[in-house]
Design a protein around this motif. Structure first.
Motif, short mmCIF file in Angstrom:
data_model
loop_
_atom_site.label_atom_id
_atom_site.label_comp_id
_atom_site.label_asym_id
_atom_site.label_seq_id
_atom_site.Cartn_x
_atom_site.Cartn_y
_atom_site.Cartn_z
N PHE A 221 0.84 -1.20 0.00
CA PHE A 221 0.00 0.00 0.00
C PHE A 221 0.87 1.25 0.00
CE2 PHE A 221 -3.09 2.97 2.12
CZ PHE A 221 -4.03 2.95 1.11
N LEU A 222 1.91 1.28 0.83
CA LEU A 222 2.85 2.40 0.82
C LEU A 222 3.56 2.50 -0.52
CD1 LEU A 222 4.41 2.27 4.40
CD2 LEU A 222 3.29 4.24 3.35
N PHE A 223 3.87 1.35 -1.10
CA PHE A 223 4.54 1.35 -2.40
C PHE A 223 3.70 2.07 -3.44
CE2 PHE A 223 5.09 -0.46 -6.61
CZ PHE A 223 6.46 -0.40 -6.79
N ILE A 224 2.40 1.74 -3.49
CA ILE A 224 1.57 2.35 -4.54
C ILE A 224 1.30 3.82 -4.23
CG2 ILE A 224 -0.76 1.85 -3.64
CD1 ILE A 224 -1.43 0.95 -6.57
N LEU A 225 1.23 4.19 -2.94
CA LEU A 225 1.06 5.60 -2.59
C LEU A 225 2.25 6.41 -3.08
CD1 LEU A 225 -0.42 5.59 1.04
CD2 LEU A 225 -1.62 5.64 -1.15
N HIS A 226 3.46 5.94 -2.78
CA HIS A 226 4.66 6.64 -3.23
C HIS A 226 4.76 6.63 -4.75
CE1 HIS A 226 6.40 7.55 0.64
NE2 HIS A 226 6.24 6.31 1.03
N GLY A 227 4.36 5.52 -5.36
CA GLY A 227 4.40 5.44 -6.81
C GLY A 227 3.47 6.45 -7.47
N ILE A 228 2.28 6.61 -6.90
CA ILE A 228 1.32 7.58 -7.43
C ILE A 228 1.91 8.98 -7.40
CG2 ILE A 228 -0.89 8.71 -6.93
CD1 ILE A 228 -1.95 5.94 -6.09
N VAL A 229 2.62 9.30 -6.31
CA VAL A 229 3.25 10.62 -6.19
C VAL A 229 4.42 10.73 -7.16
CG1 VAL A 229 4.51 12.19 -4.66
CG2 VAL A 229 2.53 10.93 -3.80
N GLU A 230 5.26 9.71 -7.23
CA GLU A 230 6.45 9.74 -8.07
C GLU A 230 6.09 9.88 -9.55
OE1 GLU A 230 9.69 9.79 -7.23
OE2 GLU A 230 9.06 9.94 -5.14
N TYR A 231 5.02 9.23 -9.97
CA TYR A 231 4.60 9.30 -11.37
C TYR A 231 3.76 10.55 -11.66
CZ TYR A 231 6.28 4.71 -12.87
OH TYR A 231 7.07 3.63 -13.23
N GLY A 232 3.51 11.36 -10.64
CA GLY A 232 2.73 12.57 -10.84
C GLY A 232 1.26 12.33 -11.08
N LEU A 233 0.76 11.20 -10.63
CA LEU A 233 -0.65 10.87 -10.84
C LEU A 233 -1.56 11.60 -9.86
CD1 LEU A 233 -0.11 7.05 -11.38
CD2 LEU A 233 -0.69 8.71 -13.14
N MET A 234 -1.08 11.80 -8.65
CA MET A 234 -1.78 12.59 -7.64
C MET A 234 -0.74 13.32 -6.81
SD MET A 234 -4.74 9.96 -6.19
CE MET A 234 -5.37 11.15 -4.98
N ALA A 235 -1.12 14.45 -6.26
CA ALA A 235 -0.22 15.18 -5.36
C ALA A 235 -0.29 14.54 -3.98
CB ALA A 235 -0.62 16.64 -5.29
N ASP A 236 0.80 14.68 -3.22
CA ASP A 236 0.81 14.09 -1.89
C ASP A 236 -0.27 14.72 -1.00
OD1 ASP A 236 2.02 16.52 -1.79
OD2 ASP A 236 3.80 15.87 -0.70
N VAL A 237 -0.64 15.98 -1.27
CA VAL A 237 -1.71 16.63 -0.50
C VAL A 237 -3.04 15.93 -0.76
CG1 VAL A 237 -2.98 18.77 -0.16
CG2 VAL A 237 -0.52 18.85 -0.55
N GLU A 238 -3.29 15.52 -2.02
CA GLU A 238 -4.53 14.80 -2.35
C GLU A 238 -4.58 13.47 -1.60
OE1 GLU A 238 -5.93 15.06 -6.64
OE2 GLU A 238 -3.79 15.51 -6.84
N ILE A 239 -3.46 12.75 -1.61
CA ILE A 239 -3.43 11.46 -0.92
C ILE A 239 -3.63 11.66 0.57
CG2 ILE A 239 -1.95 9.49 -0.35
CD1 ILE A 239 -0.72 9.73 -3.11
N HIS A 240 -3.02 12.72 1.11
CA HIS A 240 -3.18 13.05 2.52
C HIS A 240 -4.67 13.22 2.84
CE1 HIS A 240 -2.17 16.02 6.04
NE2 HIS A 240 -2.74 14.91 6.45
#
Length: 294
Positions: A221-240
């Motif tokens: 789960f952490l892997f895909i969260l970081h991946g989403i941020v790294e690939y620019g798919l969502m901002a970390d604020v959105e995930i937060h």
């Protein structure tokens, strides 16, 4: 029964014949059900997924919003790919096998999943047969698949790594799952023209998959969260905000504590200014960190 038998038949014989007829009918019905019930339930599960995918997703910000450019086939494309409907059915089969009834030894080969994602990429890159509706269904299907992979629910054959320690086995298994997730992340970024509803990863329904596990799987789960941020798919604020939104639901006490700890870990890791890579290296330490902080 009275119509079938002569009138002079005694009541006792008539009753006995009726009991035999009922018994034979019941036996035939049970035999038919035992033969067909699994197929019927799978068909209903598949139909449910179909109805779910047809529901219009809520209008949420996505990587594909904003300026959109029309994709075209690669220069060397020969249009010899599987139709989008075929890929959708293949992914539905995986989802149905995961969530529907199955035999204990009924599993999906890891190589089959790798091949399925490869065929999906080819279908997305060839734009001849794809339309917005089918691409949106593919986007939803892949997010559902990612949710099940993250929660370790997909019965994948060939992940029983023969390593001496259980922790090493789990880490090796997670790395293979992360390779599938990385393929999905890459396709969401590079190959989809339709918006990908990544917010569905944080829906109550998909989070239940994680909560339902005896040992909650946070590494992937952490892997895909970081991946989403790294690939620019969502901002970390959105995930937060999405992680905060999960806390409004009624979860078991231990799961709620782990969600809070996960949020703290995600915030602390994304507040650092050092450049990050996709966190395969996090595997093995993330679950321990979540458990320690909860």
């Amino acid at each position: 029964m009275k119509i079938l038998l002569p009138e002079e038949i005694s009541a006792a014989v008539l009753s006995c014949a009726a009991n035999i007829a009922v018994g034979l009918a019941t036996e035939k019905a049970c035999t038919w059900l035992s033969t067909n019930i699994t197929a019927l339930i799978k068909r209903e599960v598949k139909a449910t997924f179909g109805r779910m995918l047809k529901v219009q997703a809520p209008s949420l910000p996505s990587v594909s919003e904003g300026v959109q450019t029309k994709k075209s086939c690669p220069p060397d494309c020969r249009h010899q790919i599987m139709f989008p409907s075929q890929i959708i059915n293949e992914i539905k089969d995986v989802l149905c096998l995961t969530l529907g009834p199955r035999d204990e030894d009924e599993e999906i080969q890891f190589l089959h999943l790798e091949g399925l994602l490869g065929r999906l990429r080819q279908t997305l890159q060839c734009r001849k047969f794809i339309c917005p509706a089918s691409e949106q269904q593919l986007a939803k299907c892949t997010v559902e698949l990612a949710s099940l992979l993250v929660s370790d629910r997909v019965p994948i054959q060939g992940l029983n790594c023969h390593l001496p320690k259980k922790q090493e086995q789990q880490q090796a298994k997670n790395r293979l799952i992360c390779s599938l997730l990385k393929s999905l992340l890459s396709m969401w970024k590079e190959d989809f023209e339709a918006s990908v509803p990544l917010q569905l990863l944080f829906s109550q329904k998909n989070t239940v998959y994680l909560a339902g596990k005896k040992q909650h799987e946070w590494d992937t789960f952490l892997f895909i969260l970081h991946g989403i941020v790294e690939y620019g798919l969502m901002a970390d604020v959105e995930i937060h905000q999405c992680l905060l939104g999960l806390q409004k639901f009624a979860w078991p006490a231990d799961f709620s504590k782990e969600l809070e700890a996960l949020l703290r870990i995600f915030i602390s890791e994304n507040d650092t200014e050092e450049p990050k890579t996709l966190p395969c290296e996090l595997l093995g330490q993330s679950r321990g960190a979540v458990a320690a902080q909860s």
